[in-house]
Enzyme design. Sequence first.
Site, PDB file in Angstrom:
ATOM      1  N   HIS A  62       0.849  -1.228  -0.037  1.00  0.00           N
ATOM      2  CA  HIS A  62      -0.099   0.028   0.031  1.00  0.00           C
ATOM      3  C   HIS A  62       0.987   1.270   0.048  1.00  0.00           C
ATOM      4  O   HIS A  62       1.953   1.080   0.677  1.00  0.00           O
ATOM      5  CB  HIS A  62      -0.962   0.136   1.089  1.00  0.00           C
ATOM      6  CG  HIS A  62      -1.831  -1.043   1.486  1.00  0.00           C
ATOM      7  ND1 HIS A  62      -2.268  -1.592   2.469  1.00  0.00           N
ATOM      8  CD2 HIS A  62      -2.054  -1.961   0.368  1.00  0.00           C
ATOM      9  CE1 HIS A  62      -3.211  -2.593   2.528  1.00  0.00           C
ATOM     10  NE2 HIS A  62      -2.932  -2.950   1.031  1.00  0.00           N
ATOM     11  N   TYR A 132       2.521   1.977  13.939  1.00  0.00           N
ATOM     12  CA  TYR A 132       2.631   2.929  12.953  1.00  0.00           C
ATOM     13  C   TYR A 132       2.606   4.159  13.376  1.00  0.00           C
ATOM     14  O   TYR A 132       1.831   4.725  14.281  1.00  0.00           O
ATOM     15  CB  TYR A 132       1.646   2.812  11.662  1.00  0.00           C
ATOM     16  CG  TYR A 132       1.462   1.465  10.928  1.00  0.00           C
ATOM     17  CD1 TYR A 132       0.477   0.769  11.191  1.00  0.00           C
ATOM     18  CD2 TYR A 132       2.114   1.266   9.945  1.00  0.00           C
ATOM     19  CE1 TYR A 132       0.173  -0.456  10.515  1.00  0.00           C
ATOM     20  CE2 TYR A 132       2.009   0.273   9.086  1.00  0.00           C
ATOM     21  CZ  TYR A 132       0.966  -0.780   9.476  1.00  0.00           C
ATOM     22  OH  TYR A 132       0.612  -1.585   8.838  1.00  0.00           O
ATOM     23  N   ASP A 168      -6.609  -7.065  -1.587  1.00  0.00           N
ATOM     24  CA  ASP A 168      -5.022  -7.051  -1.509  1.00  0.00           C
ATOM     25  C   ASP A 168      -4.783  -8.151  -2.424  1.00  0.00           C
ATOM     26  O   ASP A 168      -3.601  -8.253  -3.324  1.00  0.00           O
ATOM     27  CB  ASP A 168      -4.440  -7.267  -0.244  1.00  0.00           C
ATOM     28  CG  ASP A 168      -4.267  -5.933   0.611  1.00  0.00           C
ATOM     29  OD1 ASP A 168      -3.864  -6.047   1.905  1.00  0.00           O
ATOM     30  OD2 ASP A 168      -4.496  -5.057   0.115  1.00  0.00           O
TER      31      ASP A 168
HETATM   32  C1  LIG Z   1      -4.890   2.506   7.061  1.00  0.00           C
HETATM   33  C2  LIG Z   1      -6.328   2.870   7.793  1.00  0.00           C
HETATM   34  C3  LIG Z   1      -7.328   2.309   7.727  1.00  0.00           C
HETATM   35  N1  LIG Z   1      -8.527   2.621   8.184  1.00  0.00           N
HETATM   36  C4  LIG Z   1      -9.722   1.731   8.247  1.00  0.00           C
HETATM   37  C5  LIG Z   1     -10.215   1.468   6.672  1.00  0.00           C
HETATM   38  C6  LIG Z   1     -10.919   0.065   6.641  1.00  0.00           C
HETATM   39  O1  LIG Z   1     -12.066   0.220   7.303  1.00  0.00           O
HETATM   40  C7  LIG Z   1     -10.004  -0.519   8.011  1.00  0.00           C
HETATM   41  C8  LIG Z   1      -8.938  -1.529   7.457  1.00  0.00           C
HETATM   42  O2  LIG Z   1      -8.262  -0.817   6.434  1.00  0.00           O
HETATM   43  P1  LIG Z   1      -7.268  -1.634   5.606  1.00  0.00           P
HETATM   44  O3  LIG Z   1      -7.611  -2.814   5.200  1.00  0.00           O
HETATM   45  O4  LIG Z   1      -6.794  -0.516   4.532  1.00  0.00           O
HETATM   46  O5  LIG Z   1      -6.004  -1.751   6.564  1.00  0.00           O
HETATM   47  P2  LIG Z   1      -4.678  -2.330   6.138  1.00  0.00           P
HETATM   48  O6  LIG Z   1      -4.774  -3.472   5.113  1.00  0.00           O
HETATM   49  O7  LIG Z   1      -3.725  -2.934   7.502  1.00  0.00           O
HETATM   50  O8  LIG Z   1      -3.922  -0.987   5.446  1.00  0.00           O
HETATM   51  C9  LIG Z   1      -2.637  -0.823   6.079  1.00  0.00           C
HETATM   52  O9  LIG Z   1      -1.511  -1.680   5.644  1.00  0.00           O
HETATM   53  C10 LIG Z   1      -0.405  -1.413   5.049  1.00  0.00           C
HETATM   54  C11 LIG Z   1       0.599  -2.536   5.256  1.00  0.00           C
HETATM   55  C12 LIG Z   1      -0.025  -0.009   5.398  1.00  0.00           C
HETATM   56  O10 LIG Z   1       1.443   0.164   5.318  1.00  0.00           O
HETATM   57  C13 LIG Z   1      -0.727   1.094   5.907  1.00  0.00           C
HETATM   58  O11 LIG Z   1      -0.719   1.437   7.149  1.00  0.00           O
HETATM   59  C14 LIG Z   1      -2.372   0.745   5.493  1.00  0.00           C
HETATM   60  O12 LIG Z   1      -2.521   0.599   4.259  1.00  0.00           O
HETATM   61  O13 LIG Z   1      -9.390   0.505   8.761  1.00  0.00           O
HETATM   62  C15 LIG Z   1      -8.576   3.740   8.873  1.00  0.00           C
HETATM   63  O14 LIG Z   1      -9.486   3.979   9.306  1.00  0.00           O
HETATM   64  N2  LIG Z   1      -7.394   4.675   9.107  1.00  0.00           N
HETATM   65  C16 LIG Z   1      -6.388   4.184   8.259  1.00  0.00           C
HETATM   66  O15 LIG Z   1      -5.241   5.032   8.494  1.00  0.00           O
END
Ligand SMILES: Cc1cn([C@H]2C[C@H](O)[C@@H](COP(=O)(O)OP(=O)(O)O[C@H]3O[C@H](C)C(=O)[C@H](O)[C@H]3O)O2)c(=O)[nH]c1=O
Length: 187
Positions: A62, A132, A168
């Site tokens: 990401h 983070y 992903d």
């Molecule tokens: C990243 C983020 C997500 N969210 C919410 C959005 C979704 O409802 C839920 C899960 O989000 P997501 O599936 O995008 O989370 P990850 O897959 O862990 O994403 C992260 O994983 C990779 C490895 C990264 O480096 C970033 O920090 C980030 O992209 O949390 C938020 O409310 N705020 C945030 O800053």
Amino acid sequence: MRFIPTSLIGAYIIEPEKVEDDRGFFARVWCQQEFAEHNLDPNIVQSSISFNKKRGTLRGMHLQLPPFAETKLVRCTQGAIYDVIVDLRPDSETYLNWTAVELTAENRKTLYIPKGFAHGFQTLEDNTEIFYQMSEFYSSESARGFRWNDPIFKIDWREEVTVISDRDRTYPDYTPEVLSKLQSFSI
Ligand SMILES: Cc1cn([C@H]2C[C@H](O)[C@@H](COP(=O)(O)OP(=O)(O)O[C@H]3O[C@H](C)C(=O)[C@H](O)[C@H]3O)O2)c(=O)[nH]c1=O
């Protein structure tokens, strides 16, 4: 803190310098002044945690596009991860190169990830938690991603993927069209 350059320009592994006594130890893991002295982005506007139940869970790759491009500090506070970054800055000597570092609750290392890098990780233990710190606010509209096994990057992951989100798992391959949207990154 020890700032150790990685093979990708601008990305560093930061190791704490423990001050030990009979109680245990104290160590600094972030300092605005020391970061500025090492030309690292000292700004933090958000901190987040990510908890992952199962070994082999993969999150990534990401990044956020400008104007929400973010510097990230990543450390593992429980368990262990294989942490991967990819340089997506077209004007960088290490453009499209990747590197990985093992971050664990035991080694207490932090990975400093500059703007213009994609980031992802795979957990190496059950019940792994990540901490983070970001230099920019979360912006879902500017969030982009690439598939962990996209052939253009040839990332050598450690283990079989056990858990991954549909998003992903299904990113399309990296293409010139996606590249053009990243041209605005510069180091
Ligand atoms: C990243 C983020 C997500 N969210 C919410 C959005 C979704 O409802 C839920 C899960 O989000 P997501 O599936 O995008 O989370 P990850 O897959 O862990 O994403 C992260 O994983 C990779 C490895 C990264 O480096 C970033 O920090 C980030 O992209 O949390 C938020 O409310 N705020 C945030 O800053």
